[in-house]
Design a protein around this motif. Structure first.
Motif, PDB file in Angstrom:
ATOM      1  N   UNK A  78      18.394  16.048 -27.449  1.00  0.00           N
ATOM      2  CA  UNK A  78      17.194  16.469 -26.862  1.00  0.00           C
ATOM      3  C   UNK A  78      16.607  15.178 -25.714  1.00  0.00           C
ATOM      4  N   UNK A  79      16.402  14.887 -24.874  1.00  0.00           N
ATOM      5  CA  UNK A  79      15.658  14.232 -23.875  1.00  0.00           C
ATOM      6  C   UNK A  79      14.380  13.722 -23.860  1.00  0.00           C
ATOM      7  N   UNK A  80      14.433  12.208 -23.585  1.00  0.00           N
ATOM      8  CA  UNK A  80      12.669  12.606 -24.724  1.00  0.00           C
ATOM      9  C   UNK A  80      12.016  12.510 -22.444  1.00  0.00           C
ATOM     10  N   UNK A  81      10.611  13.815 -22.726  1.00  0.00           N
ATOM     11  CA  UNK A  81      10.140  13.295 -21.636  1.00  0.00           C
ATOM     12  C   UNK A  81       9.127  11.729 -21.354  1.00  0.00           C
ATOM     13  N   UNK A  82       9.167  11.142 -22.015  1.00  0.00           N
ATOM     14  CA  UNK A  82       8.405  10.036 -22.212  1.00  0.00           C
ATOM     15  C   UNK A  82       9.212   9.335 -21.745  1.00  0.00           C
ATOM     16  N   UNK A  83      10.415   8.867 -22.399  1.00  0.00           N
ATOM     17  CA  UNK A  83      11.138   8.330 -21.810  1.00  0.00           C
ATOM     18  C   UNK A  83      11.049   8.452 -19.727  1.00  0.00           C
ATOM     19  N   UNK A  84      11.588  10.064 -19.389  1.00  0.00           N
ATOM     20  CA  UNK A  84      11.471  10.095 -18.246  1.00  0.00           C
ATOM     21  C   UNK A  84      10.409   9.817 -17.446  1.00  0.00           C
ATOM     22  N   UNK A 120       8.293   6.484 -18.061  1.00  0.00           N
ATOM     23  CA  UNK A 120       8.732   5.817 -18.076  1.00  0.00           C
ATOM     24  C   UNK A 120       9.621   5.102 -17.463  1.00  0.00           C
ATOM     25  N   UNK A 121      10.442   6.032 -16.714  1.00  0.00           N
ATOM     26  CA  UNK A 121      11.529   5.288 -15.854  1.00  0.00           C
ATOM     27  C   UNK A 121      10.818   6.315 -14.315  1.00  0.00           C
ATOM     28  N   UNK A 122      10.305   7.016 -14.281  1.00  0.00           N
ATOM     29  CA  UNK A 122      10.683   8.154 -13.218  1.00  0.00           C
ATOM     30  C   UNK A 122       9.199   8.047 -12.797  1.00  0.00           C
ATOM     31  N   UNK A 123       8.509   8.061 -13.699  1.00  0.00           N
ATOM     32  CA  UNK A 123       6.652   9.445 -13.524  1.00  0.00           C
ATOM     33  C   UNK A 123       6.805  10.306 -14.283  1.00  0.00           C
ATOM     34  N   UNK A 124       5.525  11.196 -14.387  1.00  0.00           N
ATOM     35  CA  UNK A 124       5.624  12.796 -14.583  1.00  0.00           C
ATOM     36  C   UNK A 124       5.514  13.986 -13.344  1.00  0.00           C
ATOM     37  N   UNK A 125       4.666  13.262 -12.402  1.00  0.00           N
ATOM     38  CA  UNK A 125       5.286  14.003 -11.065  1.00  0.00           C
ATOM     39  C   UNK A 125       6.914  14.465 -11.395  1.00  0.00           C
ATOM     40  N   UNK A 180       0.831  -1.171   0.072  1.00  0.00           N
ATOM     41  CA  UNK A 180       0.041  -0.267  -0.286  1.00  0.00           C
ATOM     42  C   UNK A 180       0.381   1.342  -0.301  1.00  0.00           C
ATOM     43  N   UNK A 181       2.208   1.463   1.085  1.00  0.00           N
ATOM     44  CA  UNK A 181       2.625   2.700   1.035  1.00  0.00           C
ATOM     45  C   UNK A 181       3.772   2.721  -0.828  1.00  0.00           C
ATOM     46  N   UNK A 182       4.124   1.378  -1.095  1.00  0.00           N
ATOM     47  CA  UNK A 182       4.605   1.733  -1.832  1.00  0.00           C
ATOM     48  C   UNK A 182       4.354   2.867  -3.447  1.00  0.00           C
ATOM     49  N   UNK A 183       5.320   3.449  -3.836  1.00  0.00           N
ATOM     50  CA  UNK A 183       4.989   4.416  -4.559  1.00  0.00           C
ATOM     51  C   UNK A 183       5.060   3.813  -5.694  1.00  0.00           C
ATOM     52  N   UNK A 184       3.804   3.794  -6.967  1.00  0.00           N
ATOM     53  CA  UNK A 184       4.319   3.472  -8.332  1.00  0.00           C
ATOM     54  C   UNK A 184       3.441   4.486  -9.232  1.00  0.00           C
ATOM     55  N   UNK A 185       4.216   5.740  -9.541  1.00  0.00           N
ATOM     56  CA  UNK A 185       3.752   6.096 -10.786  1.00  0.00           C
ATOM     57  C   UNK A 185       2.729   5.840 -11.835  1.00  0.00           C
ATOM     58  N   UNK A 186       3.637   4.517 -12.861  1.00  0.00           N
ATOM     59  CA  UNK A 186       2.560   4.231 -13.253  1.00  0.00           C
ATOM     60  C   UNK A 186       1.529   3.135 -13.541  1.00  0.00           C
ATOM     61  N   UNK A 187       1.069   3.407 -11.752  1.00  0.00           N
ATOM     62  CA  UNK A 187      -0.348   2.655 -12.346  1.00  0.00           C
ATOM     63  C   UNK A 187      -0.832   4.357 -11.336  1.00  0.00           C
TER      64      UNK A 187
END
Length: 846
Positions: free
Chosen positions: A609-615, A617-622, A16-23
């Motif tokens: 350029x660095x794609x925000x999509x890749x970031x 995917x790895x770390x979340x939009x926030x 429950x406490x795990x941070x999962x930006x992909x979810x």
């Protein structure tokens, strides 16, 4: 344990406490997408104060990079904050969709420009939604669609009617790679603004222009009122407008009816003129060349030198060459004959294309006179008795005239006014003002732009173009045409487009085949946002007058001369047409720093350029957007480091764990702070309210979002440090709820997905970024003590704590009583104690 072992329960709680930006993030974006009213502005009859927050619209290249993300994250944080402060916020987005890049990309990829552009728009919109950007998509504008560009055409007709749009033959900037004309503002360092290695050529062509110079004085004076704009932008515009007060003076050509008119800002020095110099393309130069073949060859060589220098933007440093024409001009002030020269550094299209050369008092003229042994005559000096001056002497304010006829002894500034008036009274001159700013050339010999709504009729108007009827608008851009040929405008090869009916006589006519400069699209798009679906007018005036001026405009400083000066011009034209009330488009302007990677600005053309999509995917939009706000002050350049995004992600994971852990406690109604709160609770509440005060001040002030996020991190550290006290019940539930709810609200502008998730987890009511922004308790936010660094000879020795309101004497005493300081200065003499109030103490010792 009811059949469930303790390790299993701990595992469930850990999950429950795990941070999962992909979810978390897709979950909330789906909800936000389903609520069309979430980011929609209220009507102009709203009782709330309005706030128009705007980032410059992008060119739809097909993909965002982190440079875009930084710009949009700034505006998004501001918009969300202003919603939480109770404002009616307009936060729109659109697409600067016409222009050469799309056409060139379409050629390269063998896809029609319209198809290419709209596909890119769709792709970038998906990215923006995934970033969680709070745009009201019901106001979306796409400049390449007829429902927008028809109003470009409408404005063109109105400008033509008012004499602001006109056609003339002139020397223009030609980019051989773009195969089109460029405005002066689009030539950077002698090269195309789109192709920095392509030298711009000079050509004589008939083109359409907007008479921006009619507004030159107002554009200049208006800069003084734009106090919310960066001074560097205002300075750049002042320099570009380049207002010069002076006089036009006519020199007659000896033995001829011809005359040479010069513009000078220093008519007071005219008695020191020892030659007149002409541009190689000046009409008098050409006339002399026709009479003398040898002179013609020399003038052509000077012109060739000038062209090469102009094409590489090296005119200012050109080695000066000239040729004596054998003719003389008559100085109208004293009747003296002065030789007429042709010089390679004089431009036909700058000023009058002729100067009077005063080498004793002008550095450029001095250099030329030295080279060709021309005489030098002093006519101004610090006082009338001074002749021993180092030349050239250019004094003005304190200088007086010498050897200048009836004006000898006059102060230079006073003499300028009197001598200009004298020239006017005698009919050989007049006081005047000139500008560096030239009219805006808007013709482009390319396909992907707004068709110009003019036609040519050989029957009833063989010499002048005619405007089409407004009822014909929009003049549609043909979709299926061959744009691969580059000899002339592609539209000129489309018979069904070119062939038209004359609006005056009804006979056969030809359409204009040039298209409009893409900066036309971006000069007024932000007005269309206020009424984007209007099919009978560019926008409703009442709506525009409610929202304008823009409260905060955000974009790159590279647009200071191009977009920003054009948009100011367009605003004044619309005001004069009666469409709006405001004089300027934006009350405040913020120019964000660039994102730097591998030592260069991040851009597609640089390949870095660095794609925000890749970031994401790895770390979340926030984490991705929060890093863009945290890594540097928003007005400074940001050096890209992916590890920084990873660090922000770890921090957000800590926040998620803490709030989730105490969510049940936070669901308790948020009661007022208890006076009997424990020391741990008081410490947490104090830190919370200090953080609220800091971030509120940052939003109201200089936008130090990096320090705002740092203060949130300090608050989280304080919570973590008191976690054992919270577990032991040593912090009241109301204090815990206030602190963690406050933390979530402070986080909402910077990390909206996580804030929404935590707000729901804690049982918060409504949408988190429509919840009232927390208000700092001044008593709790006030610092009891402050930390003051103590330096010895500029080197840090220790940090001492003193009461927050301490006077200078108290701070000095505390510094001198500190054990580490005493040890450092032992055996030395304290020469001076420097106290910077609230900042530091520096002991100067020897």
């Amino acid at each position: 344990m009811s059949g469930i072992e303790k390790p299993a329960i701990e595992k469930i709680e850990s999950e429950k406490q795990r941070y999962s930006p992909s979810e978390i993030e897709p979950k909330w974006q789906t909800r936000w997408d389903a609520d069309a009213s979430l980011y929609a502005a209220e009507g102009h009859d709203s009782g709330k104060p309005k706030y128009y927050c705007l980032e410059m619209l992008p060119y739809p290249s097909g993909a965002l990079h982190m440079g875009h993300v930084r710009n949009y994250a700034i505006g998004d944080a501001l918009a969300r904050h202003m919603w939480m402060r109770g404002f009616n916020v307009l936060h729109p987005m659109g697409w600067d969709a016409f222009g050469l890049p799309a056409e060139n990309a379409a050629l390269k990829n063998k896809v029609p420009p319209r198809q290419w552009t709209l596909a890119n728009v769709a792709a970038m919109k998906v990215q923006m939604r995934r970033m969680g950007l709070s745009y009201d998509w019901s106001t979306e504008v796409t400049t390449c669609l007829p429902d927008y560009y028809r109003w470009n055409q409408w404005f063109f007709l109105k400008m033509f009617e008012k004499g602001l749009a006109y056609r003339k033959k002139s020397k223009v900037n030609w980019c051989p790679e773009c195969q089109t004309v460029l405005a002066n503002e689009q030539v950077v360092g002698g090269c195309c603004w789109r192709h920095e290695d392509t030298v711009v050529e000079q050509r004589d062509l008939t083109q359409w222009f907007f008479r921006i110079t009619r507004y030159a004085d107002e554009l200049l004076q208006g800069l003084d009122k734009l106090e919310g704009w960066p001074e560097k932008v205002r300075t750049m515009q002042r320099n570009w407008i380049g207002r010069s007060e002076g006089a036009l003076v006519d020199f007659s050509v000896a033995g001829s009816d011809a005359k040479v008119t010069v513009f000078t800002t220093r008519v007071d020095t005219i008695f020191g003129a020892t030659s007149v110099q002409l541009a190689p393309e000046h009409a008098v130069s050409k006339a002399f060349a026709l009479e003398d073949d040898a002179l013609r060859i020399q003038i052509e060589e000077l012109l060739e030198q000038q062209k090469k220098a102009r094409e590489t933007d090296a005119l200012g440093a050109i080695e000066k060459h000239g040729v004596f024409t054998g003719r003389y001009a008559i100085n109208p002030f004293n009747g003296e004959r002065v030789p007429i020269w042709v010089a390679n550094y004089i431009l036909a299209d700058y000023g009058t294309g002729a100067i009077m050369s005063v080498p004793a008092h002008d550095e450029r003229d001095f250099e030329f006179a030295q080279k060709y042994a021309l005489p030098m005559r002093r006519v101004i000096a610090p006082n009338v008795d001074t002749n021993d001056l180092a030349l050239p002497y250019t004094g003005e304010d304190e200088a007086v005239l010498i050897d200048s006829g009836e004006w000898t002894g006059e102060n230079c500034l006073e003499a300028q006014e009197k001598m200009a008036a004298f020239a006017k009274s005698k009919g050989f001159g007049t006081p005047t003002v000139t500008y560096r700013l030239k009219d805006w050339g808007v013709s482009r010999q390319r396909y992907w732009g707004t068709p110009i709504p003019m036609v040519y009729c050989d029957t009833c108007s063989p010499d002048e173009p005619l405007p089409v009827s407004e009822s014909e608008l929009p003049i549609l851009l043909p979709e299926q045409i061959d744009i691969t040929q580059t000899n002339g405008s592609p539209l000129g090869r489309v018979a069904e487009f070119v062939n038209a009916k004359c609006p005056r006589c009804g006979g056969a006519a030809r359409r204009e085949t040039d298209t409009m400069d893409t900066f036309v699209d971006s000069s007024w798009y932000f007005y269309r946002y206020t009424d984007a679906k209007n099919s009978t007018a560019p926008f409703d005036s009442d709506k525009a007058n409610y929202w304008f001026p823009i409260d905060q405009y955000i974009g790159g400083v590279e647009h200071a001369i191009l977009h920003l000066i054009y948009s100011r011009f367009w605003t004044k034209v619309m005001r004069d047409l009666g469409l709006i009330n405001n004089d300027e488009p934006a009350e405040r302007l913020f120019t964000q720093g660039m994102v730097i990677k591998d030592g260069a600005k991040m851009s597609k053309s640089k390949g870095n350029v660095v794609s925000p999509d890749l970031m994401i995917e790895r770390y979340g939009a926030d984490a991705t957007r929060m890093y863009a706000l945290f890594a540097a002050p928003p007005d400074r350049d940001l050096e890209w480091q992916e590890e920084g995004v990873a660090g922000i992600s770890r921090f957000l994971s800590r926040v998620h764990r803490l709030v989730t852990k105490y969510a049940a406690t936070c669901a308790t109604p948020n009661a007022p702070s208890e006076s009997s709160e424990t020391s741990a609770g008081q410490a947490l509440l104090r830190r919370l309210h200090q953080t609220i005060a800091k971030i509120t001040h940052d939003f109201d002030g200089r936008w130090h979002f990096n320090t705002s996020i740092s203060s949130i991190m300090i608050l989280v550290n304080e919570i973590t440090a008191n976690e054992s006290a919270m577990d032991a019940g040593e912090v009241s539930p109301s204090a815990m709820a206030e602190v963690l709810r406050g933390l979530t609200l402070l986080l909402a502008p910077f990390a909206p997905f996580l804030a929404a998730e935590l707000w729901e987890t804690m049982g918060g009511n409504g949408v988190v970024f429509r919840t009232q922004w927390p208000i700092a308790n001044e008593d709790l936010a006030r610092e009891d003590e402050v930390e003051i660094p103590v330096q010895v000879n500029g080197k840090l020795v220790n940090v001492v704590k003193v009461p927050a309101e301490s006077d200078e004497a108290t701070v000095k005493s505390a510094a001198l009583a500190d054990a580490k300081v005493i040890a450092r200065i032992e055996g030395k003499t304290v020469v001076k104690v420097i106290v910077v109030p609230g900042k530091l103490v520096n002991l100067v010792v020897k």
